[in-house]
Design a protein around this motif. Structure first.
Motif, PDB file in Angstrom:
ATOM      1  N   UNK A  36       8.887   8.952  -2.702  1.00  0.00           N
ATOM      2  CA  UNK A  36       7.598   9.305  -2.101  1.00  0.00           C
ATOM      3  C   UNK A  36       7.079   8.181  -1.211  1.00  0.00           C
ATOM      4  N   UNK A  37       7.312   6.942  -1.585  1.00  0.00           N
ATOM      5  CA  UNK A  37       6.926   5.820  -0.719  1.00  0.00           C
ATOM      6  C   UNK A  37       7.705   5.879   0.594  1.00  0.00           C
ATOM      7  N   UNK A  38       8.982   6.216   0.514  1.00  0.00           N
ATOM      8  CA  UNK A  38       9.792   6.358   1.728  1.00  0.00           C
ATOM      9  C   UNK A  38       9.275   7.499   2.596  1.00  0.00           C
ATOM     10  N   UNK A  39       8.853   8.567   1.965  1.00  0.00           N
ATOM     11  CA  UNK A  39       8.282   9.700   2.693  1.00  0.00           C
ATOM     12  C   UNK A  39       6.986   9.289   3.393  1.00  0.00           C
ATOM     13  N   UNK A  40       6.149   8.518   2.714  1.00  0.00           N
ATOM     14  CA  UNK A  40       4.913   8.010   3.326  1.00  0.00           C
ATOM     15  C   UNK A  40       5.257   7.114   4.504  1.00  0.00           C
ATOM     16  N   UNK A  41       6.227   6.228   4.320  1.00  0.00           N
ATOM     17  CA  UNK A  41       6.644   5.329   5.396  1.00  0.00           C
ATOM     18  C   UNK A  41       7.061   6.109   6.646  1.00  0.00           C
ATOM     19  N   UNK A  92       0.830  -1.212   0.000  1.00  0.00           N
ATOM     20  CA  UNK A  92       0.000   0.000   0.000  1.00  0.00           C
ATOM     21  C   UNK A  92       0.861   1.257   0.000  1.00  0.00           C
ATOM     22  N   UNK A  93       1.909   1.253   0.800  1.00  0.00           N
ATOM     23  CA  UNK A  93       2.812   2.405   0.856  1.00  0.00           C
ATOM     24  C   UNK A  93       3.473   2.629  -0.503  1.00  0.00           C
ATOM     25  N   UNK A  94       3.971   1.571  -1.097  1.00  0.00           N
ATOM     26  CA  UNK A  94       4.643   1.675  -2.395  1.00  0.00           C
ATOM     27  C   UNK A  94       3.682   2.179  -3.461  1.00  0.00           C
ATOM     28  N   UNK A  95       2.491   1.631  -3.510  1.00  0.00           N
ATOM     29  CA  UNK A  95       1.530   2.034  -4.540  1.00  0.00           C
ATOM     30  C   UNK A  95       1.076   3.477  -4.357  1.00  0.00           C
ATOM     31  N   UNK A  96       0.957   3.945  -3.120  1.00  0.00           N
ATOM     32  CA  UNK A  96       0.616   5.354  -2.882  1.00  0.00           C
ATOM     33  C   UNK A  96       1.756   6.258  -3.348  1.00  0.00           C
ATOM     34  N   UNK A  97       2.994   5.845  -3.088  1.00  0.00           N
ATOM     35  CA  UNK A  97       4.140   6.606  -3.574  1.00  0.00           C
ATOM     36  C   UNK A  97       4.181   6.650  -5.091  1.00  0.00           C
ATOM     37  N   UNK A  98       3.926   5.517  -5.719  1.00  0.00           N
ATOM     38  CA  UNK A  98       3.899   5.472  -7.185  1.00  0.00           C
ATOM     39  C   UNK A  98       2.779   6.357  -7.729  1.00  0.00           C
ATOM     40  N   UNK A  99       1.627   6.313  -7.094  1.00  0.00           N
ATOM     41  CA  UNK A  99       0.495   7.133  -7.539  1.00  0.00           C
ATOM     42  C   UNK A  99       0.835   8.619  -7.453  1.00  0.00           C
ATOM     43  N   UNK A 100       1.443   9.039  -6.345  1.00  0.00           N
ATOM     44  CA  UNK A 100       1.831  10.441  -6.194  1.00  0.00           C
ATOM     45  C   UNK A 100       2.837  10.866  -7.257  1.00  0.00           C
ATOM     46  N   UNK A 101       3.676   9.937  -7.693  1.00  0.00           N
ATOM     47  CA  UNK A 101       4.674  10.234  -8.722  1.00  0.00           C
ATOM     48  C   UNK A 101       4.083  10.184 -10.130  1.00  0.00           C
ATOM     49  N   UNK A 102       2.835   9.716 -10.246  1.00  0.00           N
ATOM     50  CA  UNK A 102       2.193   9.618 -11.552  1.00  0.00           C
ATOM     51  C   UNK A 102       2.499   8.333 -12.297  1.00  0.00           C
ATOM     52  N   UNK A 103       2.928   7.309 -11.583  1.00  0.00           N
ATOM     53  CA  UNK A 103       3.254   6.026 -12.208  1.00  0.00           C
ATOM     54  C   UNK A 103       1.986   5.198 -12.362  1.00  0.00           C
ATOM     55  N   UNK A 104       1.757   4.736 -13.567  1.00  0.00           N
ATOM     56  CA  UNK A 104       0.676   3.800 -13.857  1.00  0.00           C
ATOM     57  C   UNK A 104       1.336   2.548 -14.413  1.00  0.00           C
ATOM     58  N   UNK A 105       1.416   1.515 -13.588  1.00  0.00           N
ATOM     59  CA  UNK A 105       2.107   0.292 -13.988  1.00  0.00           C
ATOM     60  C   UNK A 105       1.346  -0.427 -15.098  1.00  0.00           C
TER      61      UNK A 105
END
Length: 166
Positions: free
Chosen positions: A146-151, A83-96
């Motif tokens: 960003x995932x690290x920041x969320x963590x 969940x943390x990783x996916x939220x970080x990816x979402x904030x960065x605009x990553x769509x896997x």
């Protein structure tokens, strides 16, 4: 050959010739997140956690993983770290894209599970060989930051940091 392992939290026996790749065995038993990509161990499409470290299953013969703990993306998706990783990816605009998800997510996990903030160069070294099919390396690195920041500080601070990274 019968190889006892823990697969996604369950003790199981994987049956195959000792030299068959872990990738082909996992695909045969229905682990759909394990994709066949480059076949060279670099793109990340076939990545799983093997004893809590990301590995390319296309290069791992079944015969050497006796009693290993294997986690596929299907199982990992239930975790807090996912969940943390996916939220970080979402904030960065990553769509896997679906092909390379496990390589990118498990590489990020390797960094998120640390008790420190890695440098941008350390993050780059972790992800530099992954398939660039759905995002560029800079955006992927930003997603991990960003995932690290969320963590460490929560979603609100990560959202503010995301604005600065754009």
């Amino acid at each position: 050959m019968n190889v006892p392992v823990i697969l996604n939290g369950n003790k199981t026996i994987l049956e195959a010739p000792a030299d068959e790749t872990l990738m082909s065995v996992l695909r045969r038993i229905g682990c759909s997140s394990v994709k066949c990509g480059c076949g060279q161990g670099t793109c990340g499409s076939c990545t799983v956690l093997l004893n809590d470290s990301p590995v390319a299953t296309c290069k791992i013969p079944l015969g050497i993983i006796q009693n290993a703990d294997i986690v596929t993306l299907e199982y990992f998706e239930r975790t807090k770290e996912y969940s943390i990783i996916m939220k970080g990816f979402e904030l960065a605009g990553i769509k896997l894209c679906g092909l390379c998800n496990s390589g990118k997510i498990f590489s990020a996990y390797q960094l998120v599970k640390l008790n420190r903030i890695p440098t941008r160069d350390e993050i780059y070294e972790q992800v530099r060989s992954l398939a660039p099919c759905c995002t560029d390396l800079n955006t992927l690195i930003n997603g991990i930051i960003l995932a690290l920041e969320i963590r460490d500080h929560g979603i609100e601070k990560a959202a503010k940091k995301a604005e600065k990274l754009k």
